[in-house]
Write a protein that holds these residues in place. Structure first.
Motif, short mmCIF file in Angstrom:
data_model
loop_
_atom_site.label_atom_id
_atom_site.label_comp_id
_atom_site.label_asym_id
_atom_site.label_seq_id
_atom_site.Cartn_x
_atom_site.Cartn_y
_atom_site.Cartn_z
N VAL A 1 -10.25 -3.25 10.60
CA VAL A 1 -9.92 -1.87 10.27
C VAL A 1 -10.86 -0.93 11.00
O VAL A 1 -12.02 -1.25 11.25
CB VAL A 1 -9.99 -1.64 8.73
CG1 VAL A 1 -11.41 -1.76 8.22
CG2 VAL A 1 -9.37 -0.32 8.33
N ARG B 1 -8.43 4.72 11.45
CA ARG B 1 -7.01 5.07 11.53
C ARG B 1 -6.06 3.89 11.61
O ARG B 1 -4.86 4.06 11.50
CB ARG B 1 -6.76 5.93 12.77
CG ARG B 1 -7.51 7.21 12.83
CD ARG B 1 -7.28 7.92 14.15
NE ARG B 1 -7.24 7.03 15.29
CZ ARG B 1 -8.26 6.82 16.12
NH1 ARG B 1 -9.38 7.42 15.95
NH2 ARG B 1 -8.12 5.99 17.13
N GLU C 1 -0.66 1.78 11.15
CA GLU C 1 -1.31 3.09 11.10
C GLU C 1 -1.70 3.41 9.66
O GLU C 1 -0.90 3.26 8.74
CB GLU C 1 -0.36 4.16 11.64
CG GLU C 1 -0.99 5.50 11.82
CD GLU C 1 -1.90 5.56 13.03
OE1 GLU C 1 -2.84 6.36 12.99
OE2 GLU C 1 -1.69 4.82 13.99
N LEU C 2 -2.95 3.85 9.48
CA LEU C 2 -3.45 4.24 8.15
C LEU C 2 -3.77 5.72 8.14
O LEU C 2 -4.20 6.28 9.14
CB LEU C 2 -4.73 3.47 7.80
CG LEU C 2 -4.64 1.97 7.65
CD1 LEU C 2 -6.02 1.40 7.38
CD2 LEU C 2 -3.70 1.61 6.52
N GLU C 3 -3.55 6.36 7.00
CA GLU C 3 -3.96 7.74 6.80
C GLU C 3 -4.79 7.79 5.54
O GLU C 3 -4.38 8.34 4.52
CB GLU C 3 -2.73 8.64 6.70
CG GLU C 3 -1.93 8.71 7.99
CD GLU C 3 -0.75 9.64 7.90
OE1 GLU C 3 -0.69 10.45 6.95
OE2 GLU C 3 0.12 9.56 8.77
N LEU C 4 -5.98 7.21 5.60
CA LEU C 4 -6.85 7.12 4.43
C LEU C 4 -8.01 8.10 4.57
O LEU C 4 -8.51 8.34 5.66
CB LEU C 4 -7.41 5.70 4.28
CG LEU C 4 -6.37 4.58 4.12
CD1 LEU C 4 -7.07 3.23 4.06
CD2 LEU C 4 -5.54 4.80 2.87
N ILE D 1 -7.99 -4.24 -0.13
CA ILE D 1 -6.74 -4.67 0.48
C ILE D 1 -6.30 -5.98 -0.17
O ILE D 1 -7.11 -6.86 -0.43
CB ILE D 1 -6.87 -4.83 2.00
CG1 ILE D 1 -5.53 -5.19 2.63
CG2 ILE D 1 -7.93 -5.85 2.36
CD1 ILE D 1 -5.51 -5.12 4.14
N PHE E 1 -1.36 2.46 0.15
CA PHE E 1 -0.65 1.91 1.31
C PHE E 1 0.09 0.67 0.85
O PHE E 1 -0.47 -0.15 0.11
CB PHE E 1 -1.63 1.56 2.42
CG PHE E 1 -0.99 0.99 3.66
CD1 PHE E 1 -0.42 1.82 4.60
CD2 PHE E 1 -0.96 -0.38 3.87
CE1 PHE E 1 0.17 1.30 5.74
CE2 PHE E 1 -0.38 -0.91 5.01
CZ PHE E 1 0.19 -0.06 5.95
N ILE F 1 -2.87 -1.59 -0.27
CA ILE F 1 -4.26 -1.14 -0.36
C ILE F 1 -4.37 -0.23 -1.56
O ILE F 1 -3.54 0.66 -1.76
CB ILE F 1 -4.66 -0.40 0.93
CG1 ILE F 1 -4.57 -1.34 2.13
CG2 ILE F 1 -6.08 0.17 0.80
CD1 ILE F 1 -4.82 -0.67 3.47
N TYR G 1 -11.97 1.00 -0.43
CA TYR G 1 -10.62 0.52 -0.71
C TYR G 1 -10.62 -1.00 -0.85
O TYR G 1 -11.52 -1.68 -0.36
CB TYR G 1 -9.67 0.91 0.43
CG TYR G 1 -9.53 2.40 0.59
CD1 TYR G 1 -8.60 3.11 -0.15
CD2 TYR G 1 -10.35 3.11 1.47
CE1 TYR G 1 -8.47 4.48 -0.01
CE2 TYR G 1 -10.24 4.47 1.61
CZ TYR G 1 -9.29 5.16 0.87
OH TYR G 1 -9.18 6.51 1.00
N LEU H 1 -5.18 -0.40 10.82
CA LEU H 1 -5.37 -1.71 10.24
C LEU H 1 -4.70 -2.71 11.17
O LEU H 1 -3.56 -2.50 11.58
CB LEU H 1 -4.74 -1.78 8.85
CG LEU H 1 -4.80 -3.11 8.13
CD1 LEU H 1 -6.21 -3.33 7.59
CD2 LEU H 1 -3.81 -3.14 6.98
N THR I 1 3.21 -2.16 2.43
CA THR I 1 4.19 -2.53 3.46
C THR I 1 4.44 -4.03 3.42
O THR I 1 3.65 -4.79 2.86
CB THR I 1 3.72 -2.10 4.87
OG1 THR I 1 4.80 -2.26 5.79
CG2 THR I 1 2.54 -2.91 5.33
#
Length: 110
Positions: free
Chosen positions: A41, A44, A84-87, A94, A70, A61, A92, A46, A72
């Motif tokens: 990670v 932005r 793509e992550l927006e954290l 996972i 998150f 997550i 966090y 993973l 998926t």
């Protein structure tokens, strides 16, 4: 001379692009051998590196409050799977479910 300068600039850009990439160490929650998954990670992205076909993988997550931030599902085929992550900044956890295994690991975004 210019060629050497160009190579040095491209090398600096390449190194700085991977500077924040950190491995997430996963704990196995089953009695089977660990599946061949490595997770990395940065702020932005993973990335899951899969060494053999393992079927459907569910990834989610959670933040420190237990909220899912998150979620998926991906096909676990050999190769690298970027997501793509927006954290925001924080810690966090996972969770990765595949076959009969449940893996988890923690990471921080700075």
């Amino acid at each position: 001379m210019y060629r050497l300068f160009l190579i040095a600039v491209l090398l600096c850009i390449t190194i700085s692009g991977f500077a924040n990439r950190r491995k997430i160490y996963l704990d196995d929650r089953a009695r089977f051998p660990m599946p061949p998954i490595e997770v990395f990670v940065d702020d932005r992205l993973l990335e899951m590196n899969i060494q053999e076909n393992i079927g459907m993988i569910n990834v989610f997550i959670k933040d420190t409050y237990g909220n899912v931030v998150f979620n998926t599902s991906v096909e676990g085929k050999v190769g690298s799977i970027p997501m793509e992550l927006e954290l925001k900044k924080g810690t966090y956890i996972i969770f990765i479910d595949c076959q009969n295994d449940r893996l988890c690991g923690s990471f921080s975004i700075e």
